[in-house]
Design an enzyme around this catalytic site. Structure first.
Site, PDB file in Angstrom:
ATOM      1  N   ARG A 119       0.908  -1.225  -0.100  1.00  0.00           N
ATOM      2  CA  ARG A 119       0.321  -0.085   0.459  1.00  0.00           C
ATOM      3  C   ARG A 119       0.621   1.472  -0.002  1.00  0.00           C
ATOM      4  NH1 ARG A 119      -5.120  -1.616   2.406  1.00  0.00           N
ATOM      5  NH2 ARG A 119      -5.695  -0.065   1.049  1.00  0.00           N
ATOM      6  N   GLN A 124       0.038   2.600  -5.809  1.00  0.00           N
ATOM      7  CA  GLN A 124      -0.969   2.631  -6.156  1.00  0.00           C
ATOM      8  C   GLN A 124      -1.679   2.703  -7.113  1.00  0.00           C
ATOM      9  OE1 GLN A 124      -1.012   7.350  -4.781  1.00  0.00           O
ATOM     10  NE2 GLN A 124      -3.153   7.058  -3.201  1.00  0.00           N
ATOM     11  N   ASP A 127      -3.570  -0.717  -7.219  1.00  0.00           N
ATOM     12  CA  ASP A 127      -4.514  -0.790  -5.377  1.00  0.00           C
ATOM     13  C   ASP A 127      -6.002  -1.814  -5.870  1.00  0.00           C
ATOM     14  OD1 ASP A 127      -4.614  -1.379  -2.521  1.00  0.00           O
ATOM     15  OD2 ASP A 127      -3.754   0.394  -2.084  1.00  0.00           O
ATOM     16  N   SER A 130      -7.734  -0.899  -2.323  1.00  0.00           N
ATOM     17  CA  SER A 130      -7.991   0.922  -2.599  1.00  0.00           C
ATOM     18  C   SER A 130      -9.267   1.036  -3.136  1.00  0.00           C
ATOM     19  CB  SER A 130      -6.905   2.062  -3.118  1.00  0.00           C
ATOM     20  OG  SER A 130      -6.030   1.370  -1.636  1.00  0.00           O
ATOM     21  N   TYR A 225      -0.908   0.392   8.069  1.00  0.00           N
ATOM     22  CA  TYR A 225      -2.615  -0.366   8.812  1.00  0.00           C
ATOM     23  C   TYR A 225      -2.461  -0.089  10.422  1.00  0.00           C
ATOM     24  CZ  TYR A 225      -2.344  -2.778   4.035  1.00  0.00           C
ATOM     25  OH  TYR A 225      -3.102  -3.643   3.155  1.00  0.00           O
TER      26      TYR A 225
HETATM   27  P1  NAD Z   1      -8.185  -1.571   6.650  1.00  0.00           P
HETATM   28  O1  NAD Z   1      -9.407  -1.698   5.539  1.00  0.00           O
HETATM   29  O2  NAD Z   1      -7.211  -2.524   7.203  1.00  0.00           O
HETATM   30  O3  NAD Z   1      -8.985  -0.920   8.377  1.00  0.00           O
HETATM   31  C1  NAD Z   1      -9.774   0.575   8.304  1.00  0.00           C
HETATM   32  C2  NAD Z   1      -9.443   1.760   8.610  1.00  0.00           C
HETATM   33  O4  NAD Z   1      -9.576   0.904  10.061  1.00  0.00           O
HETATM   34  C3  NAD Z   1      -8.259   2.120   9.235  1.00  0.00           C
HETATM   35  O5  NAD Z   1      -7.995   3.270   8.871  1.00  0.00           O
HETATM   36  C4  NAD Z   1      -7.432   1.475  10.684  1.00  0.00           C
HETATM   37  O6  NAD Z   1      -6.660   2.318  10.561  1.00  0.00           O
HETATM   38  C5  NAD Z   1      -9.224   1.323  11.281  1.00  0.00           C
HETATM   39  N1  NAD Z   1      -9.225   0.846  12.833  1.00  0.00           N
HETATM   40  C6  NAD Z   1      -8.817  -0.261  13.003  1.00  0.00           C
HETATM   41  N2  NAD Z   1      -8.948  -0.806  14.240  1.00  0.00           N
HETATM   42  C7  NAD Z   1      -9.748   0.542  14.065  1.00  0.00           C
HETATM   43  C8  NAD Z   1     -10.734   0.697  15.744  1.00  0.00           C
HETATM   44  N3  NAD Z   1      -9.868  -0.469  16.675  1.00  0.00           N
HETATM   45  N4  NAD Z   1     -10.767   2.082  15.828  1.00  0.00           N
HETATM   46  C9  NAD Z   1     -10.553   2.697  14.606  1.00  0.00           C
HETATM   47  N5  NAD Z   1     -10.253   2.730  13.363  1.00  0.00           N
HETATM   48  C10 NAD Z   1      -9.931   1.261  13.751  1.00  0.00           C
HETATM   49  O7  NAD Z   1      -7.433  -0.182   6.241  1.00  0.00           O
HETATM   50  P2  NAD Z   1      -7.742   0.233   4.475  1.00  0.00           P
HETATM   51  O8  NAD Z   1      -8.414   1.327   4.224  1.00  0.00           O
HETATM   52  O9  NAD Z   1      -7.725  -0.992   3.994  1.00  0.00           O
HETATM   53  O10 NAD Z   1      -6.426   1.389   4.801  1.00  0.00           O
HETATM   54  C11 NAD Z   1      -5.245   0.915   4.935  1.00  0.00           C
HETATM   55  C12 NAD Z   1      -4.106   1.929   5.493  1.00  0.00           C
HETATM   56  O11 NAD Z   1      -3.096   1.534   4.057  1.00  0.00           O
HETATM   57  C13 NAD Z   1      -4.776   2.825   5.458  1.00  0.00           C
HETATM   58  O12 NAD Z   1      -3.571   3.475   6.839  1.00  0.00           O
HETATM   59  C14 NAD Z   1      -4.237   3.946   4.655  1.00  0.00           C
HETATM   60  O13 NAD Z   1      -4.239   5.067   4.414  1.00  0.00           O
HETATM   61  C15 NAD Z   1      -3.209   3.040   3.670  1.00  0.00           C
HETATM   62  N6  NAD Z   1      -3.425   3.491   2.129  1.00  0.00           N
HETATM   63  C16 NAD Z   1      -2.143   3.539   2.088  1.00  0.00           C
HETATM   64  C17 NAD Z   1      -2.041   4.085   0.353  1.00  0.00           C
HETATM   65  C18 NAD Z   1      -0.914   4.941  -0.783  1.00  0.00           C
HETATM   66  O14 NAD Z   1      -0.472   5.551   0.444  1.00  0.00           O
HETATM   67  N7  NAD Z   1      -0.901   4.532  -1.362  1.00  0.00           N
HETATM   68  C19 NAD Z   1      -3.273   2.877  -0.348  1.00  0.00           C
HETATM   69  C20 NAD Z   1      -4.397   3.051   0.208  1.00  0.00           C
HETATM   70  C21 NAD Z   1      -4.346   2.687   1.512  1.00  0.00           C
END
Ligand code: NAD
Length: 360
Positions: A119, A124, A127, A130, A225
């Site tokens: 990620r 991106q 991905d 996402s 994550y």
């Molecule tokens: P995910 O589906 O794994 O989880 C969803 C959200 O739930 C996350 O934001 C996580 O922090 C949150 N979470 C976990 N436990 C929690 C709790 N107890 N209470 C409240 N919230 C809680 O996450 P995702 O949407 O797949 O994204 C994963 C990470 O990857 C994120 O940090 C996102 O910003 C990052 N990301 C980066 C890129 C990039 O840079 N290209 C692209 C996509 C995602």
């Protein structure tokens, strides 16, 4: 070299849409598609044919293609039909199903899992997690609005003033942020929880308020994550979620921790005290759910609260989901194919992460 697109067995989506044909041709490959593969997403065989992608029997794709693509993995009995040294690209979810890699290692095929792409900014454009999460976040709010027996925006009418709907979003990752944006566009007042400090700015920039529970475990080094929180932290969080839930009309729950059961944030007691008519859409349903009563892939009622456990909502916007998946696939194929030849160069971090089992 032949690339074959399989018809999905349990999704409405298709992994490559006809409009991707030009780019595939420029990579120097011939593409074939299983009969009827795109129908559920609105892409008919005729459209593939017009784009020089020949509709073909499933058997031909499994046994003749050098690269085989499907979104959901095929059954084990079909794996043995794949050509020796072929590349099979799917979503194997090894974080969720730890036994899968040992199973794939038995075959003389290179297996690429699109959900293992890092990620990072560099990856991106490939991905798929996402792309699909973003669509799910959008659709979750539309689902909630549909089940909810009131309206989202504040309205001043001659018959009286209607207050805006209060939406609470649990987890402000990709799906959560899109849910916030969608709920705001519909006129709701939105607040969101996340354990990652980085989420606060993103939530605020969408016009929602961020609810902070102090003492979250450090997630540096977890690749962006979230990490597992202590029982003590989760208890504190559940109490605050309950306090806010009693004033909310809708909860969009998206909180997940990779490779683990989703955290329980909305307890039985919380639901007992929520306003009748409230709606919870639990996008974490497939990993256990954030809500005590969630049933994966089912919509149920508890104390007048509707709990939607359909977690694969991207599949309900199958046209756009297929188009985005196809674009992600093209961007990935672009790094492994040059002049009609494949190279799985593991010096490339993206390829190294996604190649979960190599041909012998
Ligand atoms: P995910 O589906 O794994 O989880 C969803 C959200 O739930 C996350 O934001 C996580 O922090 C949150 N979470 C976990 N436990 C929690 C709790 N107890 N209470 C409240 N919230 C809680 O996450 P995702 O949407 O797949 O994204 C994963 C990470 O990857 C994120 O940090 C996102 O910003 C990052 N990301 C980066 C890129 C990039 O840079 N290209 C692209 C996509 C995602």
């Amino acid at each position: 070299m032949v690339l074959g697109i399989l018809k999905e067995q349990s999704f409405n989506r298709v992994s490559i849409v006809p409009a991707s044909s030009k780019k595939l041709k420029s990579l120097g490959i011939e593409t074939i598609v299983e009969f009827g593969a795109g129908e559920q997403a609105g892409f008919y065989d005729q459209a593939y044919l017009e784009n020089d992608i020949k509709p073909s029997p499933r058997q031909t794709i499994l046994t003749n293609a050098d690269i085989v693509i499907s979104i959901g993995p095929i059954q084990e009995e079909e794996l043995s039909k794949l050509k020796k040294h072929a590349i099979y690209i799917s979503m194997f979810a090894p974080f969720q199903y730890s036994e899968v890699i040992a199973k794939l290692d038995k075959y003389d095929v290179n297996f690429i899992s699109m959900d293992m792409i890092p990620r990072t900014t560099l990856a991106q454009s490939m991905d798929i997690l996402s792309s699909m999460a973003s669509l799910a976040g959008y659709k979750a709010v539309l689902k909630a609005a549909d089940y909810y027996n009131n309206m989202f925006p504040m309205m001043m009418t001659a018959a009286g003033t209607i207050p805006p709907t209060k939406v609470m979003v649990l987890g402000a990752g990709v799906a959560g942020l899109q849910a916030i944006a969608t709920a705001k566009r519909l006129g709701a007042v939105v607040e969101a929880f996340d354990t990652r400090a980085a989420a606060k700015e993103e939530v605020n920039s969408l016009g929602a308020s961020f609810v902070e529970v102090p003492g979250a475990a450090d997630d540096k080094g977890a690749g962006g994550y979230a990490v597992q929180q202590s029982d003590e932290y989760l208890q504190k969080q559940r109490a605050l979620v309950q306090e806010k839930a009693l004033k909310s009309n809708i909860i969009i729950a998206t909180a997940q921790v990779r490779g683990r059961t989703a955290p329980l944030l909305v307890t039985e007691e919380t639901i007992q005290h929520m306003k009748p008519g409230s709606v919870i859409v639990d996008l974490a349903a497939s990993t256990g759910g954030n809500c005590a009563f969630t049933v994966n892939n089912e919509t149920i009622q508890k104390n007048g609260v509707t709990i939607v456990g359909e977690s694969d909502l991207a599949d309900q916007v199958s046209g756009v989901a297929s188009t985005l998946y196809s674009n992600n696939m093209l961007n990935f194929l672009n790094i492994i194919i040059k002049d009609g030849k494949v190279s799985l160069n593991e010096d490339n971090e993206i390829i190294k992460s996604a190649l979960i089992s190599k041909a012998n």
